[in-house]
Motif scaffolding. Sequence first.
Motif, PDB file in Angstrom:
ATOM      1  N   GLN A 221      35.664  16.472 -18.357  1.00  0.00           N
ATOM      2  CA  GLN A 221      36.818  15.721 -18.584  1.00  0.00           C
ATOM      3  C   GLN A 221      36.996  14.196 -17.942  1.00  0.00           C
ATOM      4  O   GLN A 221      38.051  13.526 -18.501  1.00  0.00           O
ATOM      5  CB  GLN A 221      37.969  16.488 -17.878  1.00  0.00           C
ATOM      6  CG  GLN A 221      38.415  17.965 -18.276  1.00  0.00           C
ATOM      7  CD  GLN A 221      39.119  19.033 -17.699  1.00  0.00           C
ATOM      8  OE1 GLN A 221      38.625  19.042 -16.382  1.00  0.00           O
ATOM      9  NE2 GLN A 221      39.858  19.875 -18.318  1.00  0.00           N
ATOM     10  N   VAL A 222      36.360  13.946 -16.932  1.00  0.00           N
ATOM     11  CA  VAL A 222      36.243  12.692 -16.539  1.00  0.00           C
ATOM     12  C   VAL A 222      35.844  11.538 -17.445  1.00  0.00           C
ATOM     13  O   VAL A 222      36.395  10.835 -17.968  1.00  0.00           O
ATOM     14  CB  VAL A 222      35.377  12.501 -15.309  1.00  0.00           C
ATOM     15  CG1 VAL A 222      35.139  11.064 -14.875  1.00  0.00           C
ATOM     16  CG2 VAL A 222      35.930  13.122 -14.023  1.00  0.00           C
ATOM     17  N   LEU A 223      34.710  12.132 -18.364  1.00  0.00           N
ATOM     18  CA  LEU A 223      34.134  11.330 -19.321  1.00  0.00           C
ATOM     19  C   LEU A 223      34.947  11.448 -20.686  1.00  0.00           C
ATOM     20  O   LEU A 223      34.983  10.535 -21.477  1.00  0.00           O
ATOM     21  CB  LEU A 223      32.843  11.736 -19.863  1.00  0.00           C
ATOM     22  CG  LEU A 223      31.700  11.540 -18.754  1.00  0.00           C
ATOM     23  CD1 LEU A 223      30.318  12.529 -18.884  1.00  0.00           C
ATOM     24  CD2 LEU A 223      31.453  10.246 -18.634  1.00  0.00           C
TER      25      LEU A 223
ATOM     26  N   ALA B  79      29.773   9.984 -13.282  1.00  0.00           N
ATOM     27  CA  ALA B  79      30.040  11.183 -13.884  1.00  0.00           C
ATOM     28  C   ALA B  79      28.836  11.555 -14.973  1.00  0.00           C
ATOM     29  O   ALA B  79      28.404  12.446 -15.007  1.00  0.00           O
ATOM     30  CB  ALA B  79      31.134  11.112 -14.545  1.00  0.00           C
ATOM     31  N   ARG B  80      28.303  10.613 -15.684  1.00  0.00           N
ATOM     32  CA  ARG B  80      27.153  10.773 -16.447  1.00  0.00           C
ATOM     33  C   ARG B  80      26.027  11.080 -15.688  1.00  0.00           C
ATOM     34  O   ARG B  80      25.469  12.388 -16.014  1.00  0.00           O
ATOM     35  CB  ARG B  80      26.695   9.610 -17.274  1.00  0.00           C
ATOM     36  CG  ARG B  80      27.834   8.976 -18.231  1.00  0.00           C
ATOM     37  CD  ARG B  80      26.988   8.439 -19.430  1.00  0.00           C
ATOM     38  NE  ARG B  80      28.130   8.279 -20.727  1.00  0.00           N
ATOM     39  CZ  ARG B  80      28.357   9.302 -21.299  1.00  0.00           C
ATOM     40  NH1 ARG B  80      28.067  10.587 -21.230  1.00  0.00           N
ATOM     41  NH2 ARG B  80      29.449   9.081 -22.407  1.00  0.00           N
ATOM     42  N   GLN B  81      25.665  10.481 -14.593  1.00  0.00           N
ATOM     43  CA  GLN B  81      24.556  10.958 -13.712  1.00  0.00           C
ATOM     44  C   GLN B  81      24.560  12.491 -13.449  1.00  0.00           C
ATOM     45  O   GLN B  81      23.637  13.258 -13.510  1.00  0.00           O
ATOM     46  CB  GLN B  81      24.389  10.088 -12.423  1.00  0.00           C
ATOM     47  CG  GLN B  81      23.346   9.186 -12.665  1.00  0.00           C
ATOM     48  CD  GLN B  81      23.441   7.964 -11.531  1.00  0.00           C
ATOM     49  OE1 GLN B  81      24.250   8.405 -10.475  1.00  0.00           O
ATOM     50  NE2 GLN B  81      22.667   6.975 -11.516  1.00  0.00           N
ATOM     51  N   MET B  82      25.928  12.681 -12.766  1.00  0.00           N
ATOM     52  CA  MET B  82      25.941  13.956 -12.160  1.00  0.00           C
ATOM     53  C   MET B  82      25.814  15.088 -13.287  1.00  0.00           C
ATOM     54  O   MET B  82      25.192  16.157 -13.074  1.00  0.00           O
ATOM     55  CB  MET B  82      27.465  14.030 -11.600  1.00  0.00           C
ATOM     56  CG  MET B  82      27.464  13.727 -10.211  1.00  0.00           C
ATOM     57  SD  MET B  82      29.210  13.302  -9.547  1.00  0.00           S
ATOM     58  CE  MET B  82      29.503  15.073  -9.553  1.00  0.00           C
ATOM     59  N   LEU B  83      26.556  14.837 -14.428  1.00  0.00           N
ATOM     60  CA  LEU B  83      26.526  15.769 -15.599  1.00  0.00           C
ATOM     61  C   LEU B  83      24.921  16.109 -16.064  1.00  0.00           C
ATOM     62  O   LEU B  83      24.681  17.254 -16.198  1.00  0.00           O
ATOM     63  CB  LEU B  83      27.283  15.415 -16.560  1.00  0.00           C
ATOM     64  CG  LEU B  83      27.399  16.276 -17.719  1.00  0.00           C
ATOM     65  CD1 LEU B  83      28.468  17.327 -17.207  1.00  0.00           C
ATOM     66  CD2 LEU B  83      28.215  15.730 -18.901  1.00  0.00           C
ATOM     67  N   ASN B  84      24.084  15.001 -15.914  1.00  0.00           N
ATOM     68  CA  ASN B  84      22.755  15.326 -16.271  1.00  0.00           C
ATOM     69  C   ASN B  84      22.033  16.169 -15.207  1.00  0.00           C
ATOM     70  O   ASN B  84      20.950  16.980 -15.552  1.00  0.00           O
ATOM     71  CB  ASN B  84      21.783  13.804 -16.463  1.00  0.00           C
ATOM     72  CG  ASN B  84      22.355  13.349 -17.675  1.00  0.00           C
ATOM     73  OD1 ASN B  84      22.900  14.014 -18.553  1.00  0.00           O
ATOM     74  ND2 ASN B  84      22.285  11.811 -17.698  1.00  0.00           N
ATOM     75  N   GLN B  85      22.522  15.991 -13.969  1.00  0.00           N
ATOM     76  CA  GLN B  85      21.511  16.541 -12.975  1.00  0.00           C
ATOM     77  C   GLN B  85      22.311  18.166 -12.619  1.00  0.00           C
ATOM     78  O   GLN B  85      21.364  18.788 -12.045  1.00  0.00           O
ATOM     79  CB  GLN B  85      21.888  16.040 -11.518  1.00  0.00           C
ATOM     80  CG  GLN B  85      21.064  14.538 -11.522  1.00  0.00           C
ATOM     81  CD  GLN B  85      21.435  13.433 -10.522  1.00  0.00           C
ATOM     82  OE1 GLN B  85      22.304  13.865  -9.608  1.00  0.00           O
ATOM     83  NE2 GLN B  85      21.150  12.528 -10.802  1.00  0.00           N
ATOM     84  N   ILE B  86      23.348  18.626 -13.248  1.00  0.00           N
ATOM     85  CA  ILE B  86      23.660  19.904 -12.940  1.00  0.00           C
ATOM     86  C   ILE B  86      23.123  20.886 -13.855  1.00  0.00           C
ATOM     87  O   ILE B  86      23.005  20.725 -14.998  1.00  0.00           O
ATOM     88  CB  ILE B  86      25.480  20.083 -13.162  1.00  0.00           C
ATOM     89  CG1 ILE B  86      26.163  19.256 -12.120  1.00  0.00           C
ATOM     90  CG2 ILE B  86      25.931  21.452 -13.402  1.00  0.00           C
ATOM     91  CD1 ILE B  86      27.556  19.387 -12.386  1.00  0.00           C
ATOM     92  N   PRO B  87      22.316  21.686 -13.337  1.00  0.00           N
ATOM     93  CA  PRO B  87      21.681  22.706 -13.947  1.00  0.00           C
ATOM     94  C   PRO B  87      22.516  23.615 -14.870  1.00  0.00           C
ATOM     95  O   PRO B  87      23.738  23.814 -14.717  1.00  0.00           O
ATOM     96  CB  PRO B  87      20.955  23.859 -13.164  1.00  0.00           C
ATOM     97  CG  PRO B  87      21.567  23.281 -11.667  1.00  0.00           C
ATOM     98  CD  PRO B  87      22.250  22.210 -12.051  1.00  0.00           C
ATOM     99  N   GLU B  88      21.985  24.068 -16.272  1.00  0.00           N
ATOM    100  CA  GLU B  88      22.923  24.707 -17.211  1.00  0.00           C
ATOM    101  C   GLU B  88      23.448  26.043 -16.718  1.00  0.00           C
ATOM    102  O   GLU B  88      22.650  26.641 -15.755  1.00  0.00           O
ATOM    103  CB  GLU B  88      22.321  24.898 -18.619  1.00  0.00           C
ATOM    104  CG  GLU B  88      21.989  23.715 -19.298  1.00  0.00           C
ATOM    105  CD  GLU B  88      23.203  23.209 -20.034  1.00  0.00           C
ATOM    106  OE1 GLU B  88      24.355  23.980 -20.208  1.00  0.00           O
ATOM    107  OE2 GLU B  88      23.538  22.236 -20.663  1.00  0.00           O
TER     108      GLU B  88
END
Length: 510
Positions: free
Chosen positions: A490-492, A501-510
């Motif tokens: 939603q931020v993006l 936000a981009r960085q964090m999204l890449n780091q959260i495990p699925e």
Amino acid sequence: MKFQMSPRLLLALAFSFPALAEIGNAPCARCHPEIARQYARTGMANASGRTAQSTFKESFANPTAALATISPSFELQLAATSRQLEWFLGSGHIGRSYLFRKNNQLFQSPLSYYSQPQKWDVSPGYENRPYLELTRLVEPACLQCHASRLQPASAPQPFLDPGVSCERCHGPGEKHAAQPTARNIVNPAKLAPIPRASVCAQCHLTGAARIARANRDRSSYTPGEPLSNSLAVFVWNSPTADSPSATSHFEKLATSRCQQASGDQLRAGGDQLWCGSCHPAHADATPAQYNQKCQTCHSSGSCKANAGDACITCHMPKRAPTRSIEHLAFTDHSIPRRPTPPTGPPATGSLKEFWTGLSNPRDTAMAYAAAAVSSPSLRPSAYAQLQAAAPANPNDVPLLAQLAQFHERMGRQEPATTLYSQILTLDPTHPAAAINLGTALIRQGKSTEAIALWLRALATNPGLIGARLNLAVAQFQSGNHPAARKSLEQVLDYEPNHPTARQMLNQIPE
Ligand code: HEC
Ligand code: HEC
Ligand code: HEC
Ligand code: HEC
Ligand code: HEC
Ligand code: HEC
Ligand code: HEC
């Protein structure tokens, strides 16, 4: 039996008389067609509107700024996202800002149009940011000065009359339209000096700080009354004619010999120099017309230089417009004997209320707090004044919010947290209080409460990117990865280029 009216009932009756309604430009134009036709060509009549319905035409020959592009149909393209710029602010004489809507909120465009170079570029205040922001809410003040009959933020149209409408200077016209007598409408020219000047000052007296009076909305001014009933405007204590800190036409004119010598502004009556002495009410004047106005008070022989009739070329010189100064006077309204280039840094020091020189402690504290943003030397004084004013104003949300922010800035977390809770009981959707109290709760390990608080703030104010990012972190830390992912997405959706936000999204495990 005697009938007695309770004080409550009396109060209810007093408030049941409807305020006079504004009816918009159309009825005025039917009975005053010539004035309406003339006025429609001025910058003020065109100070805002729909992008699709504007006589001024932007050039799209050079539509590309560094990070975004704009199409001739006003579609702003940025990364993989686009926004439709639906409304403009500014007639285009100098430049234009634009507004777009997303999920019932109105945001400012990060690109503006600059008329002289005829190009699109980053908006004032968006330079030197890590990315082009798309979530700056339009300040209500912008619309208050540039548009008329404003609507609630969630309405499909932000305003019903574009630009400065007839009623902004003449007051609500409902009664006059039904019964068209002179008594039923305000004619600024017939007002005493302060109420008369107030008609223009509501938009042209910027000063160092404009503070809405306690419990008054800054839009509550009505022509005919003094502006100071609803708004306290503070200026630096000793602006001189050549001081760059006197930014508004009002302050500059107040330093002119012409105004000082032609009458005390505070005295009623008389023919003191005011804005309307030179500016015709419903049209832009030509240089020749301005020069003629000088000669209503000065004979052409009164000029020592005896230099001809082009008075304003020498006595009201212009500065060249540069970027980001849309709100400064270009033409020198201090009417100097000889042109005086601005010298030295802006005078700061102390503030006073324009016209009266006095104000109450609450408004003065608010003014110092507002001015301290750009003049850090005022911070200690602002902080002390806010603390002194707070006990007498326990339900004053704007005051408490300023004080809480100063507590935080001074590293005093505890009183700040207490104030934020207090503010949220008075105004449950106050965004700054919700965001900052949530942060304090997180520090105390109370992430469930913080998450609830942020969700509530975001429900009324979905574009609060800082709150949503905090929410994502809290959701992640409490182990709710799907919720954290959704918040980041939603931020993006609002800010496609948000690096964190981009960085964090890449780091959260699925
Ligand atoms: C039905 C026709 C009608 C409408 C609608 C109307 N006016 Fe008038 N207006 C008049 C007439 C007639 C006068 C002259 C009244 C008089 O001299 O007693 C007048 C006078 C005025 C004056 C001069 C008052 C003075 O003190 O000299 C102003 C200002 C004015 N109108 C503004 C407006 C504005 C603003 C609107 C729209 C909100 C408006 N009018 C709508 C008919 C109208
Ligand atoms: C509701 C706000 C508002 C009020 C009231 C107002 N102005 Fe303006 N004025 C503006 C704005 C906004 C602009 C810039 C218009 C643009 O976009 O070019 C402006 C521009 C002007 C200009 C520059 C020429 C032009 O037409 O663009 C003059 C001169 C001016 N105003 C004089 C006055 C005077 C005199 C009064 C009082 C009788 C007054 N204004 C009342 C908002 C206002
Ligand atoms: C206190 C009233 C006031 C507020 C608040 C205000 N403006 Fe203005 N604006 C004016 C006036 C008056 C002018 C005309 C130039 C001047 O007098 O400095 C103007 C000029 C402009 C112009 C240049 C118009 C032209 O001549 O081409 C733009 C663009 C603009 N404003 C955008 C904005 C935006 C965006 C905001 C909010 C961030 C804003 N204004 C807030 C009163 C205001
Ligand atoms: C920026 C402020 C402003 C706006 C906007 C404005 N007026 Fe006026 N109007 C004035 C002032 C000031 C006077 C007094 C002029 C004078 O006598 O010196 C005036 C005078 C009038 C008068 C009576 C005197 C005359 O010239 O006949 C009428 C009628 C009027 N206005 C109608 C309108 C209508 C209709 C509109 C909208 C199309 C409008 N005005 C918009 C400031 C404004
Ligand atoms: C309402 C009347 C009035 C109007 C209109 C007016 N002035 Fe003046 N002006 C005065 C008065 C009064 C003085 C002070 C007495 C004097 O020195 O003659 C003054 C003083 C001056 C001075 C001397 C300034 C100084 O610092 O010594 C200049 C220059 C001047 N005016 C130029 C102009 C020009 C140019 C215009 C038109 C753009 C103009 N005035 C319009 C009333 C007016
Ligand atoms: C002595 C005459 C005079 C008086 C009084 C006067 N102005 Fe002006 N004003 C001018 C002249 C001359 C210009 C330049 C017009 C031009 O270039 O077309 C101007 C330009 C402006 C502009 C356009 C922006 C700029 O700075 O060039 C605004 C807005 C404005 N005046 C507002 C006001 C306001 C508000 C007042 C009352 C506080 C006022 N003026 C009083 C003569 C005057
Ligand atoms: C070519 C530039 C120029 C033009 C055009 C011009 N002036 Fe001046 N004016 C000056 C200068 C320079 C002075 C200062 C002379 C001095 O200080 O000895 C001055 C002085 C003045 C004074 C102050 C006189 C005094 O000593 O009290 C007034 C009033 C004045 N001008 C009004 C006007 C008016 C009205 C016009 C238009 C009819 C005008 N000027 C046109 C350059 C000009």
